[in-house]
Enzyme design. Structure first.
Site, PDB file in Angstrom:
ATOM      1  N   ASP A   1      44.649   9.882   6.156  1.00 45.70           N
ATOM      2  CA  ASP A   1      45.317  10.847   7.026  1.00 45.70           C
ATOM      3  C   ASP A   1      44.488  12.087   7.309  1.00 45.70           C
ATOM      4  O   ASP A   1      44.454  12.581   8.446  1.00 45.70           O
ATOM      5  CB  ASP A   1      46.687  11.215   6.465  1.00 45.70           C
ATOM      6  CG  ASP A   1      46.672  11.622   5.001  1.00 45.70           C
ATOM      7  OD1 ASP A   1      45.587  11.682   4.382  1.00 45.70           O
ATOM      8  OD2 ASP A   1      47.762  11.873   4.460  1.00 45.70           O
TER       9      ASP A   1
ATOM     10  N   MET B   1      47.061   8.530   1.805  1.00 43.38           N
ATOM     11  CA  MET B   1      46.009   7.923   0.997  1.00 43.38           C
ATOM     12  C   MET B   1      46.500   7.580  -0.409  1.00 43.38           C
ATOM     13  O   MET B   1      47.584   7.987  -0.820  1.00 43.38           O
ATOM     14  CB  MET B   1      44.811   8.857   0.912  1.00 43.38           C
ATOM     15  CG  MET B   1      44.144   9.133   2.257  1.00 43.38           C
ATOM     16  SD  MET B   1      42.740  10.270   2.136  1.00 43.38           S
ATOM     17  CE  MET B   1      41.556   9.265   1.224  1.00 43.38           C
ATOM     18  N   HIS B   2      45.674   6.829  -1.136  1.00 35.65           N
ATOM     19  CA  HIS B   2      45.779   6.611  -2.584  1.00 35.65           C
ATOM     20  C   HIS B   2      46.914   5.697  -3.029  1.00 35.65           C
ATOM     21  O   HIS B   2      46.972   5.325  -4.199  1.00 35.65           O
ATOM     22  CB  HIS B   2      45.934   7.940  -3.338  1.00 35.65           C
ATOM     23  CG  HIS B   2      45.015   9.025  -2.902  1.00 35.65           C
ATOM     24  ND1 HIS B   2      43.651   8.868  -2.883  1.00 35.65           N
ATOM     25  CD2 HIS B   2      45.264  10.291  -2.465  1.00 35.65           C
ATOM     26  CE1 HIS B   2      43.090  10.001  -2.467  1.00 35.65           C
ATOM     27  NE2 HIS B   2      44.038  10.871  -2.205  1.00 35.65           N
TER      28      HIS B   2
END
EC number: 2.7.1.17
Length: 472
Positions: A231, A75-76
């Site tokens: 995830d 992520m991110h």
């Protein structure tokens, strides 16, 4: 058959399942992380595509029978593209700490807490773009689209720029209650909705496989690609965690305590994440430590051994924490500290300390940090009465026993725990292709159970108190 593709930090995993959710095969290809400046963490998205091809190539049968694909990923991360969808720079990853000042600026703006329900962490996507605006203005002016890592794979697979609600929740541009982008938050970083991908629920169809890519990969053209998930949400789907009930502990590169909720429960003061889940009408709370199995891998590298070799040197029974302690902040820390400047270290070392003492301390330190996250979840009104363990670290009986002692709840290891997010992604691909609902998934069979030992609870509680005191 249904294919899950999980874009992790250290590699891409491909998981093939059948309609009964049985794993038929797995493939893997490794990735490396570049750190051109201390505290930075980057990857070349072109390497993700190469690794995805290699991981799918590891699957030696059944690809021509695949009916749907699901995606999950780290992520991110910020993948910045120009108007021709060409990469402008390497992707800035979730564990990159360069945007600490920008995160603090955004976090001080009350609308971010009010709309996102979360603190703005340095690893989130929005501070990265504000950092680019300040430090790479020429590149920032050319940004036409910002994608999250797994959604860059989707763009390659389908030609469509789409994200899902769970992954979008971790950008600091998203309103989880409304399940939509927030125009005011985008404007605060100099962007607009036009820079963002479209949105889909994780179990919805979000593109079809392009004919040329299908031919290259040996897959049927036109099959649906699900919205997928970040995830951790995908790992929870793999564990059958779709609503209130058992929680998830994930022992991957990072560590996670995850609990699904039937409503949005923000608690930014605890540094707990409150995000959308991968299914419609579902949310979750999550505590995150930035270094979990990464700590053991780092220590193994220092010793010139594998992590498995070091763990094999230990007594397999979880006892009270030893005199040597380890604080697992190799990349700073997120929950509950929100401090990218935190750093790891050993304490309690003496001339009698052995490598085995230090290995055990690394594992205990990760377990204690996750116990601190469990405490934060409870403070935020969530938590779980048991934890299903997933990820590579879940292979260790000793580590899961430590987690049971540290958190005070049973820890359950399902069969195939290491398939994690890739299995969850495949399940989302199945739902998108067939219209199946979450009630048809069920939870995986439990291969091992680790119960807390009440005679050790005081010792683990004391160790957690020492962690907090010495960190302060």
């Amino acid at each position: 058959m249904f294919l899950g593709i999980d874009l992790g930090t250290s590699g891409v995993k491909a998981v093939l399942i059948d309609a009964a959710h049985r794993v038929l095969g797995t493939g893997h290809a490794g990735l490396t992380v570049q750190s051109p400046v201390a505290g930075w963490s980057e990857q070349d998205p072109a390497a993700w595509i190469r690794a995805t091809k290699a991981a799918i190539g590891d699957l030696d049968h059944g690809l021509d029978q695949v009916q749907g694909i699901g995606l999950s990923g780290q992520m991110h991360g910020a993948v910045c593209l120009d108007r021709d969808d060409q990469l402008l720079r390497p992707a800035i990853l979730w564990n990159d700490g360069r945007a600490r000042d920008e995160a603090a600026q955004l976090d001080a703006d009350p609308q971010f807490h009010a709309i996102t329900g979360n603190l703005v962490f340095a690893g989130f996507t929005a501070p990265k773009l504000l950092w680019m605006r300040r430090h790479e203005p020429n590149l920032f002016e050319r940004v036409a689209r910002v994608l999250l890592p797994k959604d860059y794979l989707r763009l390659w697979l389908t030609g469509d720029a789409i994200s899902d609600m769970s992954d979008a929740s971790g950008t600091a541009w998203f309103d989880p209650a409304a399940r939509d982008w927030s125009d005011p938050l985008l404007a605060a970083t100099g962007l607009s909705r036009s820079h963002m991908p479209a949105l889909a629920e994780g179990s919805d169809v979000a593109g079809q496989l392009r004919a040329d890519i299908a031919q290259e990969l040996g897959l049927p053209a036109g099959i649906p690609v699900a919205g997928g998930a970040g995830d951790n949400a995908a790992t929870a789907i793999g564990a059958g965690i779709t609503g209130p009930g058992p929680g998830l502990v994930s022992l991957g590169t990072s560590g996670v305590i995850f609990a699904a909720t039937d409503r949005f429960l923000p608690a930014p003061e605890t540094a707990i994440h409150a995000f959308c889940h991968a299914l419609p009408g579902s949310w979750h709370q999550m505590g995150v430590i930035l270094s979990a199995a990464a700590c053991l891998d780092w220590w193994a590298g220092i010793n010139g051994r594998s992590a498995g070799e070091l763990v094999a040197e230990l007594d397999p029974v979880a006892t009270a924490p030893g005199a040597v302690a380890f604080w697992p902040y190799l990349s700073g820390e997120r929950t509950p500290l929100n401090d990218p400047a935190q750093r790891a270290g050993f304490t309690g070392l003496s001339g009698q300390a052995t490598r085995q003492d230090m290995t055990r301390a690394v594992m205990e330190g990760v377990a204690l940090a996750l116990a601190e996250n469990m405490a934060a979840l409870r403070e935020a009104g969530g938590g779980a009465q048991s934890l299903i363990a997933m990820g590579g670290g879940a292979r260790s009986d000793l580590w899961l026993s430590m987690l049971a002692q540290a958190t005070g709840v049973p820890v359950l290891r399902p069969a195939g725990a290491e398939t994690g997010a890739g299995f969850g992604a495949a399940r989302l691909g199945l739902m998108a292709a067939t219209g199946a609902g979450p009630e048809e998934m069920g939870q995986p069979s439990i291969a091992a159970r680790f119960d807390p030992d009440t005679t050790q609870q005081a010792a683990w509680s004391d160790a957690l108190s020492r962690l907090r005191e010495q960190r302060a």
